[in-house]
Write an enzyme that holds these catalytic residues in place. Structure first.
Site, PDB file in Angstrom:
ATOM      1  N   HIS A 116      13.781 -33.516  21.061  1.00 36.77           N
ATOM      2  CA  HIS A 116      15.140 -33.175  21.506  1.00 36.77           C
ATOM      3  C   HIS A 116      15.200 -32.468  22.847  1.00 36.77           C
ATOM      4  O   HIS A 116      16.273 -32.035  23.269  1.00 36.77           O
ATOM      5  CB  HIS A 116      15.839 -32.302  20.460  1.00 36.77           C
ATOM      6  CG  HIS A 116      16.187 -33.044  19.215  1.00 36.77           C
ATOM      7  ND1 HIS A 116      15.237 -33.416  18.292  1.00 36.77           N
ATOM      8  CD2 HIS A 116      17.364 -33.506  18.740  1.00 36.77           C
ATOM      9  CE1 HIS A 116      15.826 -34.064  17.305  1.00 36.77           C
ATOM     10  NE2 HIS A 116      17.111 -34.136  17.545  1.00 36.77           N
ATOM     11  N   GLY A 186       8.628 -27.760  16.184  1.00 39.80           N
ATOM     12  CA  GLY A 186       7.704 -27.430  17.283  1.00 39.80           C
ATOM     13  C   GLY A 186       8.396 -26.922  18.529  1.00 39.80           C
ATOM     14  O   GLY A 186       8.098 -25.830  19.022  1.00 39.80           O
ATOM     15  N   GLY A 187       9.336 -27.681  19.065  1.00 38.62           N
ATOM     16  CA  GLY A 187      10.041 -27.268  20.271  1.00 38.62           C
ATOM     17  C   GLY A 187      11.064 -26.189  19.981  1.00 38.62           C
ATOM     18  O   GLY A 187      11.205 -25.228  20.737  1.00 38.62           O
ATOM     19  N   TYR A 479      17.672 -24.725  26.057  1.00 36.93           N
ATOM     20  CA  TYR A 479      18.627 -25.609  26.746  1.00 36.93           C
ATOM     21  C   TYR A 479      18.033 -26.005  28.097  1.00 36.93           C
ATOM     22  O   TYR A 479      18.633 -25.806  29.147  1.00 36.93           O
ATOM     23  CB  TYR A 479      19.971 -24.902  26.940  1.00 36.93           C
ATOM     24  CG  TYR A 479      20.790 -24.771  25.685  1.00 36.93           C
ATOM     25  CD1 TYR A 479      20.270 -25.123  24.436  1.00 36.93           C
ATOM     26  CD2 TYR A 479      22.100 -24.310  25.717  1.00 36.93           C
ATOM     27  CE1 TYR A 479      21.019 -25.007  23.280  1.00 36.93           C
ATOM     28  CE2 TYR A 479      22.855 -24.198  24.564  1.00 36.93           C
ATOM     29  CZ  TYR A 479      22.306 -24.532  23.357  1.00 36.93           C
ATOM     30  OH  TYR A 479      23.067 -24.416  22.218  1.00 36.93           O
TER      31      TYR A 479
HETATM   32  C1  LIG Z   1      21.556 -32.523  19.326  1.00 35.32           C
HETATM   33  C2  LIG Z   1      20.878 -31.233  19.694  1.00 35.32           C
HETATM   34  C3  LIG Z   1      21.309 -30.044  19.097  1.00 35.32           C
HETATM   35  C4  LIG Z   1      20.688 -28.829  19.398  1.00 35.32           C
HETATM   36  N1  LIG Z   1      21.094 -27.693  18.754  1.00 35.32           N
HETATM   37  C5  LIG Z   1      20.444 -26.527  18.993  1.00 35.32           C
HETATM   38  C6  LIG Z   1      20.772 -25.350  18.270  1.00 35.32           C
HETATM   39  O1  LIG Z   1      21.669 -25.341  17.417  1.00 35.32           O
HETATM   40  N2  LIG Z   1      20.067 -24.212  18.539  1.00 35.32           N
HETATM   41  C7  LIG Z   1      19.052 -24.186  19.455  1.00 35.32           C
HETATM   42  O2  LIG Z   1      18.421 -23.158  19.630  1.00 35.32           O
HETATM   43  N3  LIG Z   1      18.741 -25.291  20.156  1.00 35.32           N
HETATM   44  C8  LIG Z   1      19.388 -26.456  19.928  1.00 35.32           C
HETATM   45  N4  LIG Z   1      19.017 -27.580  20.639  1.00 35.32           N
HETATM   46  C9  LIG Z   1      17.920 -27.490  21.613  1.00 35.32           C
HETATM   47  C10 LIG Z   1      16.570 -27.575  20.901  1.00 35.32           C
HETATM   48  O3  LIG Z   1      16.281 -26.370  20.235  1.00 35.32           O
HETATM   49  C11 LIG Z   1      15.444 -27.838  21.898  1.00 35.32           C
HETATM   50  O4  LIG Z   1      15.690 -29.043  22.566  1.00 35.32           O
HETATM   51  C12 LIG Z   1      14.076 -27.871  21.204  1.00 35.32           C
HETATM   52  O5  LIG Z   1      13.071 -27.727  22.175  1.00 35.32           O
HETATM   53  C13 LIG Z   1      13.891 -29.141  20.426  1.00 35.32           C
HETATM   54  O6  LIG Z   1      12.666 -29.153  19.747  1.00 35.32           O
HETATM   55  P1  LIG Z   1      11.968 -30.572  19.412  1.00 35.32           P
HETATM   56  O7  LIG Z   1      10.699 -30.305  18.747  1.00 35.32           O
HETATM   57  O8  LIG Z   1      13.006 -31.421  18.695  1.00 35.32           O
HETATM   58  O9  LIG Z   1      11.844 -31.091  20.842  1.00 35.32           O
HETATM   59  P2  LIG Z   1      10.591 -31.778  21.713  1.00 35.32           P
HETATM   60  O10 LIG Z   1      11.294 -32.589  22.741  1.00 35.32           O
HETATM   61  O11 LIG Z   1       9.608 -32.436  20.848  1.00 35.32           O
HETATM   62  O12 LIG Z   1       9.922 -30.504  22.375  1.00 35.32           O
HETATM   63  C14 LIG Z   1      10.610 -29.622  23.243  1.00 35.32           C
HETATM   64  C15 LIG Z   1       9.606 -28.904  24.139  1.00 35.32           C
HETATM   65  O13 LIG Z   1       8.651 -28.204  23.343  1.00 35.32           O
HETATM   66  C16 LIG Z   1       7.343 -28.718  23.556  1.00 35.32           C
HETATM   67  N5  LIG Z   1       6.703 -28.838  22.248  1.00 35.32           N
HETATM   68  C17 LIG Z   1       7.116 -29.618  21.219  1.00 35.32           C
HETATM   69  N6  LIG Z   1       6.304 -29.467  20.175  1.00 35.32           N
HETATM   70  C18 LIG Z   1       5.357 -28.588  20.533  1.00 35.32           C
HETATM   71  C19 LIG Z   1       4.228 -28.059  19.871  1.00 35.32           C
HETATM   72  N7  LIG Z   1       3.942 -28.416  18.622  1.00 35.32           N
HETATM   73  N8  LIG Z   1       3.428 -27.201  20.531  1.00 35.32           N
HETATM   74  C20 LIG Z   1       3.716 -26.855  21.802  1.00 35.32           C
HETATM   75  N9  LIG Z   1       4.772 -27.318  22.480  1.00 35.32           N
HETATM   76  C21 LIG Z   1       5.591 -28.183  21.855  1.00 35.32           C
HETATM   77  C22 LIG Z   1       7.559 -30.070  24.198  1.00 35.32           C
HETATM   78  O14 LIG Z   1       6.449 -30.478  24.957  1.00 35.32           O
HETATM   79  C23 LIG Z   1       8.791 -29.842  25.013  1.00 35.32           C
HETATM   80  O15 LIG Z   1       8.474 -29.175  26.211  1.00 35.32           O
HETATM   81  C24 LIG Z   1      19.641 -28.806  20.350  1.00 35.32           C
HETATM   82  C25 LIG Z   1      19.232 -29.993  20.958  1.00 35.32           C
HETATM   83  C26 LIG Z   1      19.844 -31.189  20.652  1.00 35.32           C
HETATM   84  C27 LIG Z   1      19.399 -32.457  21.345  1.00 35.32           C
END
Ligand SMILES: Cc1cc2nc3c(=O)[nH]c(=O)nc-3n(C[C@H](O)[C@H](O)[C@H](O)COP(=O)(O)OP(=O)(O)OC[C@H]3O[C@@H](n4cnc5c(N)ncnc54)[C@H](O)[C@@H]3O)c2cc1C
Ligand SMILES: *[C@@H]1O[C@H](CO)[C@@H](O)[C@H](O)[C@H]1NC(C)=O
Ligand SMILES: *[C@@H]1O[C@H](CO)[C@@H](O)[C@H](O)[C@H]1NC(C)=O
Ligand SMILES: *[C@@H]1O[C@H](CO)[C@@H](O)[C@H](O)[C@H]1NC(C)=O
Ligand SMILES: *[C@@H]1O[C@H](CO)[C@@H](O)[C@H](O)[C@H]1NC(C)=O
Ligand SMILES: *[C@@H]1O[C@H](CO)[C@@H](O)[C@H](O)[C@H]1NC(C)=O
Ligand SMILES: *[C@@H]1O[C@H](CO)[C@@H](O)[C@H](O)[C@H]1NC(C)=O
Ligand SMILES: *[C@@H]1O[C@H](CO)[C@@H](O)[C@H](O)[C@H]1NC(C)=O
Length: 537
Positions: A116, A186-187, A479
């Site tokens: 995300h 994770g993120g 964000y």
């Molecule tokens: C529809 C939507 C709703 C959202 N709502 C909220 C909300 O309510 N509250 C909030 O706080 N945020 C929210 N967000 C933002 C969200 O928290 C961040 O985008 C978060 O980083 C997503 O985590 P992911 O694992 O899905 O993303 P990814 O794209 O997989 O990772 C995000 C970042 O973290 C790194 N990363 C991922 N996994 C790991 C790991 N295991 N070890 C080290 N680094 C890693 C990635 O390389 C990248 O830089 C929202 C985003 C979207 C798209």
């Protein structure tokens, strides 16, 4: 005739040279790829072979593996830089060899958990260097202990899965994290993680008690073996600069068996300016049990003219009688009626807040298919001073002038103000009334449309300058926003990093993050456009 053929000849020599250059480049890349794969196979633990988990870009399944966790269609274009391969890790050892071999072959790594990232940084690199992705979606086990009020959660789990597994065992426990159920642990956790329990319990990272991390040498560490500084860094500083997080141990929080929600709407014509102005005076001072969000978007009124519509999505950790009494005392401008309120269990409130119709079975939280997929852009800001009614009139006018503007105001205060700004890398604590999320969604594909909408959101952000934090103009790491500075990892990486580093973490926390980084990853293997640089870079 002569002119034409000479032109043709020049053109074909030019074309030939380009082809040669390109093929030299791609054969260099493909030999690096081959060496990397050999290293993976050679070094991988024979009891957990990695072979079947490596998808090179020529593999017919590659596009679908890549696309499955793309959550912003702005990065699903043919022009989006693509990885040379994807490893769908099934076991910790797969990540360990990926790190060791990538370091050896100087390949850039991306880690993706839920996909995300608002700028796609878990599967895109804008650096022109070949890169690969370690995809964590298979690593999604969740072990909940109600007795200990904790859970171990692997990073490939989604928030919906975490909530569901907690609620399966207890209707009086929950966890403070985001409202979108497909977010990856994770993120989300490594970058802070906030949701509608934040005024009661703080962020996700305020409730994390242990972690498993694979470092740059391929070692698997826990909180004790990594030390408090590194544990601090990966609970809010973004995991990506320090290693690959495998799992987090979280502390569950108590929620009442019955909570109350509402989602009322008020348009500009219904005294919205007065309501918005009052919201900013009360939303951060309410009882910690109340989270009352305010979102603005532009709609057409019955005369077909643009107007502003506000929605107030609310969670209250108590019953509706108490809630109505509380709001009619402190926020009568909203005009809340008992009939607007719905009582339900906490897990049902998670579905409600996400926008599922009432009565949707809770196992909808286990679906990994997002409710919506389109190109979008997000930005963030912090409000530290009241905004006047004239201020809101100005904001509403500008929203109407630009296209597709949505602004969401999230209330701070409560527990958020009690936690020190140095406790975690996330610094936006006491003194913040609200965080604004700017969101622009669109349907048209292609770079041209994207640039048009990016321009709108950047203009809106400029118009908001007088109303938000300054020096630095603060921003929320989760964000992610590449507009606020990119690290090219050139000579002045530390100074470049200060631009976004001070916005995301403020000065003291940024400094501490760079010190941790210098110690645990001195050669800057774990890097992206907005990672933490080392002190000397
Ligand atoms: C529809 C939507 C709703 C959202 N709502 C909220 C909300 O309510 N509250 C909030 O706080 N945020 C929210 N967000 C933002 C969200 O928290 C961040 O985008 C978060 O980083 C997503 O985590 P992911 O694992 O899905 O993303 P990814 O794209 O997989 O990772 C995000 C970042 O973290 C790194 N990363 C991922 N996994 C790991 C790991 N295991 N070890 C080290 N680094 C890693 C990635 O390389 C990248 O830089 C929202 C985003 C979207 C798209
Ligand atoms: C694609 O990669 C997967 C995983 O390594 C492998 O199982 C599959 O055979 C490959 N398919 C093709 C067509 O090469
Ligand atoms: C992403 O792009 C590919 C290739 O154009 C397309 O097939 C796929 O449907 C797109 N994904 C989504 C979710 O639209
Ligand atoms: C959960 O428990 C199972 C079985 O003991 C174990 O294999 C798994 O690794 C555990 N998951 C986490 C995240 O600790
Ligand atoms: C708007 O506010 C005015 C003055 O406070 C009040 O008289 C009026 O009833 C309100 N209108 C609505 C639709 O609430
Ligand atoms: C509002 O009206 C305009 C022009 O009539 C139309 O293009 C637009 O789609 C409408 N917007 C909404 C949100 O209905
Ligand atoms: C609502 O909650 C309050 C405070 O906990 C309690 O005193 C009251 O009895 C409850 N009312 C109902 C109708 O359950
Ligand atoms: C948006 O586009 C307009 C017109 O091209 C330009 O003048 C303006 O500087 C742009 N604004 C931003 C913030 O990009």
């Amino acid at each position: 005739m002569a002119i034409i053929s000479s032109f043709n000849m020049q053109f074909s020599i030019f074309a030939l040279l380009s082809v040669l250059r390109l093929s030299a480049q791609s054969s260099a890349t493909s030999s690096t790829t081959n060496c990397f794969i050999q290293c993976l196979n050679h070094r991988s633990d024979p009891s957990f072979p990695i072979t079947g988990e490596v998808y090179t870009s020529v593999n017919s399944s590659f596009p679908s593996v890549l696309q499955t966790y793309i959550r912003n269609l702005r990065f699903n274009e043919t022009t989006t830089p693509k990885p040379i391969l994807i490893i769908t890790a099934l076991h910790a050892s797969h990540i360990q060899v990926a790190v060791v071999c990538a370091k050896k072959h100087r390949l850039l790594m991306r880690t993706r958990s839920g996909g995300h990232d608002y700028e796609g940084l878990s599967y895109v690199s804008n650096s022109n260097q070949p890169f690969f992705v370690v995809d964590m979606f298979n690593l999604r086990s969740i072990n909940v202990s109600i007795q200990q009020e904790t859970a171990w959660v692997q990073v490939g789990a989604t928030l919906g899965e975490v909530y569901y597994r907690i609620a399966e065992k207890s209707n009086t426990h929950g966890f403070p994290a985001g409202v979108c159920p497909t977010l990856g642990v994770g993120g989300h956790f490594s970058g802070g993680g906030y949701g509608n329990l934040m005024r009661k319990y703080g962020l996700s990272v305020d409730n994390i008690v242990d972690a498993q991390l694979i470092d740059v040498n391929g070692r698997l560490l826990n909180r004790k073996s990594m030390g408090e500084d590194l544990f601090w860094a990966i609970t809010g500083g973004g995991g990506v600069s320090f290693g690959v997080v495998l799992a987090y141990k979280i502390k569950l929080v108590r929620v009442p068996a019955i909570v109350t929600v509402f989602m009322i709407e008020r348009t500009y014509e219904q005294n919205l300016t007065t309501i918005a102005h009052r919201w900013l005076q009360v939303a951060d001072k309410f009882d910690n049990d109340l989270f009352l969000r305010m979102t603005f978007s532009v709609i057409n009124n019955t005369n077909g003219e643009k107007t502003i519509c506000a929605i107030f999505p609310t969670l209250y950790l108590g019953n509706s009688t108490t809630l109505v009494t509380l709001l009619n005392k402190d926020f009568p401008e909203l005009g809340l009626q008992k009939s607007d309120c719905i009582e339900m269990s906490w897990i049902e409130s998670v579905l409600f807040y996400t926008g599922f119709p009432i009565g949707t079975p809770t196992n909808a939280l286990l679906s990994r298919i997002p409710q919506r997929l389109n190109p979008f852009k997000i930005k963030s800001d912090y409000v530290q001073n009241p905004i006047s009614k004239q201020g809101f009139e100005f904001i509403f006018e500008k929203m109407k002038q630009l296209e597709n503007q949505m602004l969401a105001f999230n209330p701070y205060g409560g527990r958020m103000s009690e936690i020190s700004e140095f406790a975690k890398p996330f610094p936006h604590r006491s003194g913040n009334i609200a965080k604004i999320q700017y969101e622009v969604n669109w349907e048209e594909l292609g770079v041209e449309a994207a640039n048009r909408y990016l321009n709108f959101t950047r203009m809106m952000y400029d118009y908001m300058t007088p109303f938000v934090s300054k020096n630095p103009r603060e921003a929320f790491l989760n964000y992610r926003d590449l507009d606020i500075g990119v690290n090219s990892h050139g000579k002045n990486a530390y100074a470049e990093g200060m631009v976004y580093g001070h916005k995301y973490f403020k000065e003291t926390n940024y400094k501490r993050l760079t010190m941790v980084k210098s110690r645990v990853d001195p050669d800057n293997f774990f890097r992206n456009e907005q990672s933490i640089p080392t002190l000397s870079s």
